[in-house]
Design a protein around this motif. Sequence first.
Motif, PDB file in Angstrom:
ATOM      1  N   PRO A 248       8.774   2.473  -5.257  1.00  8.16           N
ATOM      2  CA  PRO A 248       8.458   2.012  -3.891  1.00  8.16           C
ATOM      3  C   PRO A 248       8.432   3.216  -2.945  1.00  8.16           C
ATOM      4  N   ALA A 249       7.401   4.028  -3.098  1.00  7.40           N
ATOM      5  CA  ALA A 249       7.356   5.318  -2.404  1.00  7.40           C
ATOM      6  C   ALA A 249       7.425   5.166  -0.893  1.00  7.40           C
ATOM      7  N   MET A 250       6.802   4.120  -0.383  1.00  2.00           N
ATOM      8  CA  MET A 250       6.821   3.937   1.075  1.00  2.00           C
ATOM      9  C   MET A 250       8.236   3.642   1.591  1.00  2.00           C
ATOM     10  N   LEU A 251       9.058   3.005   0.771  1.00  4.01           N
ATOM     11  CA  LEU A 251      10.444   2.749   1.167  1.00  4.01           C
ATOM     12  C   LEU A 251      11.289   4.016   1.071  1.00  4.01           C
TER      13      LEU A 251
ATOM     14  N   PHE B 294       6.583  15.857   1.355  1.00  5.45           N
ATOM     15  CA  PHE B 294       6.049  16.720   0.303  1.00  5.45           C
ATOM     16  C   PHE B 294       6.626  16.331  -1.055  1.00  5.45           C
ATOM     17  N   MET B 295       7.928  16.106  -1.120  1.00  5.84           N
ATOM     18  CA  MET B 295       8.580  15.788  -2.389  1.00  5.84           C
ATOM     19  C   MET B 295       8.223  14.375  -2.867  1.00  5.84           C
ATOM     20  N   ILE B 296       8.167  13.423  -1.946  1.00  4.95           N
ATOM     21  CA  ILE B 296       7.876  12.044  -2.328  1.00  4.95           C
ATOM     22  C   ILE B 296       6.449  11.906  -2.854  1.00  4.95           C
ATOM     23  N   GLU B 297       5.552  12.801  -2.419  1.00  7.73           N
ATOM     24  CA  GLU B 297       4.170  12.739  -2.906  1.00  7.73           C
ATOM     25  C   GLU B 297       4.100  12.879  -4.425  1.00  7.73           C
ATOM     26  N   PHE B 298       5.100  13.505  -5.034  1.00  5.99           N
ATOM     27  CA  PHE B 298       5.086  13.664  -6.490  1.00  5.99           C
ATOM     28  C   PHE B 298       5.229  12.318  -7.208  1.00  5.99           C
ATOM     29  N   VAL B 299       5.777  11.305  -6.544  1.00  4.74           N
ATOM     30  CA  VAL B 299       5.913   9.990  -7.174  1.00  4.74           C
ATOM     31  C   VAL B 299       4.976   8.972  -6.538  1.00  4.74           C
TER      32      VAL B 299
ATOM     33  N   GLU C 272       0.839  -1.196   0.000  1.00  8.21           N
ATOM     34  CA  GLU C 272       0.000   0.000   0.000  1.00  8.21           C
ATOM     35  C   GLU C 272       0.873   1.243   0.000  1.00  8.21           C
ATOM     36  N   ILE C 273       0.234   2.400  -0.234  1.00  3.06           N
ATOM     37  CA  ILE C 273       0.922   3.668  -0.444  1.00  3.06           C
ATOM     38  C   ILE C 273       1.882   3.513  -1.629  1.00  3.06           C
ATOM     39  N   LEU C 274       1.324   3.138  -2.748  1.00  2.38           N
ATOM     40  CA  LEU C 274       2.125   2.822  -3.928  1.00  2.38           C
ATOM     41  C   LEU C 274       2.593   4.075  -4.656  1.00  2.38           C
ATOM     42  N   GLY C 275       3.712   3.926  -5.354  1.00  2.00           N
ATOM     43  CA  GLY C 275       4.211   4.986  -6.199  1.00  2.00           C
ATOM     44  C   GLY C 275       3.609   4.902  -7.593  1.00  2.00           C
ATOM     45  N   VAL C 276       3.873   5.911  -8.385  1.00  2.00           N
ATOM     46  CA  VAL C 276       3.390   5.925  -9.764  1.00  2.00           C
ATOM     47  C   VAL C 276       4.251   4.978 -10.597  1.00  2.00           C
TER      48      VAL C 276
ATOM     49  N   ASN D 205      -1.691  17.413  -3.698  1.00  2.00           N
ATOM     50  CA  ASN D 205      -2.623  16.504  -3.044  1.00  2.00           C
ATOM     51  C   ASN D 205      -2.713  16.796  -1.546  1.00  2.00           C
ATOM     52  N   MET D 206      -3.559  16.032  -0.855  1.00  2.00           N
ATOM     53  CA  MET D 206      -3.795  16.302   0.563  1.00  2.00           C
ATOM     54  C   MET D 206      -2.529  16.110   1.390  1.00  2.00           C
ATOM     55  N   GLY D 207      -1.733  15.099   1.048  1.00  2.00           N
ATOM     56  CA  GLY D 207      -0.492  14.879   1.780  1.00  2.00           C
ATOM     57  C   GLY D 207       0.436  16.067   1.704  1.00  2.00           C
ATOM     58  N   GLN D 208       0.513  16.691   0.534  1.00  2.00           N
ATOM     59  CA  GLN D 208       1.377  17.858   0.363  1.00  2.00           C
ATOM     60  C   GLN D 208       0.810  19.081   1.076  1.00  2.00           C
ATOM     61  N   LEU D 209      -0.497  19.294   0.946  1.00  2.00           N
ATOM     62  CA  LEU D 209      -1.109  20.452   1.599  1.00  2.00           C
ATOM     63  C   LEU D 209      -0.970  20.365   3.119  1.00  2.00           C
ATOM     64  N   MET D 210      -1.150  19.169   3.668  1.00  2.00           N
ATOM     65  CA  MET D 210      -1.044  19.007   5.106  1.00  2.00           C
ATOM     66  C   MET D 210       0.400  19.054   5.587  1.00  2.00           C
ATOM     67  N   SER D 211       1.359  18.859   4.702  1.00  2.00           N
ATOM     68  CA  SER D 211       2.774  18.907   5.094  1.00  2.00           C
ATOM     69  C   SER D 211       3.282  20.341   5.240  1.00  2.00           C
TER      70      SER D 211
END
Length: 264
Positions: free
Chosen positions: A171-174, A216-221, A147-151, A235-241
């Motif tokens: 592997p965005a979560m890694l 914030f940066m990882i949210e782009f991938v 889960e929390i997959l990358g593009v 996205n919400m993750g970036q706005l909340m960061s």
Amino acid sequence: MRHFIWNVDPAIFILGPIEIRWYGLFFALGFFFGFQIMAQFYRREQRDLENLSELCLYLMLGTIIGARLGHVLLYQPDYCLSHPWEILMIWQGGLASHGGFAGVLISLYLYLKKHRDMSFIELADRLAIPCLLAAALIRVGNFFNSEILGVPSNLPWAVVFARVDNIPRHPAMLYEAAMYFVVFCVLYVAYWKTSIIQFPGRVFGTTLATCFLARFMIEFVKENQVPFENRMPLNMGQLMSIPFILTGVYLIYASRRMPRAAER
């Protein structure tokens, strides 16, 4: 190009109605190691260890409740308000790290209303270090959950999450786990080898600024978690960061003017 294929069962074992999952194991390990690290800090500073178990309970409840409510309010407000009984079903997934972090801050405030052995910012400085390790372990748990997959990506280290699809992805979560672990190592060594802890707010501020900037940066991938984010420039993750990044920068700057803990 052949990519690494990840197809591990999220469950370690199932015994009747009891299911032990990798995510739960890493979540528990985060609290276990966090307790041990805080105990090291307390012993070094000759603080009373008696209340540390109670602090851990506050933090565990704050993390779980905050993460669940954060997911509900940020990503599924309409659905959960029309199905309120599902808000409590945390075993079905749906935990937001920003909500979990807010829950930690609230639990610290409630704990310190009862135990006034140090200030909020002093406790946050010390707690930020083990929390980084816990956050890294939780992201490893996300990896086991696929889960929390990358593009999609064709990079050599892209991973095919076979339980989701056959597309190689970041592997965005890694990425997040690695960043949190690096910052943890730096600040853990700094605690023992430098005077950083004597400047209230510096460790906590560094944690906020670096980790949420990385988030914030990882949210782009990352793939967006819910469809409505596809229409948003951030996205919400970036706005909340963003508020956490700004708060971290402010605390780092303000710590230059704060009196050293040893002098106070």
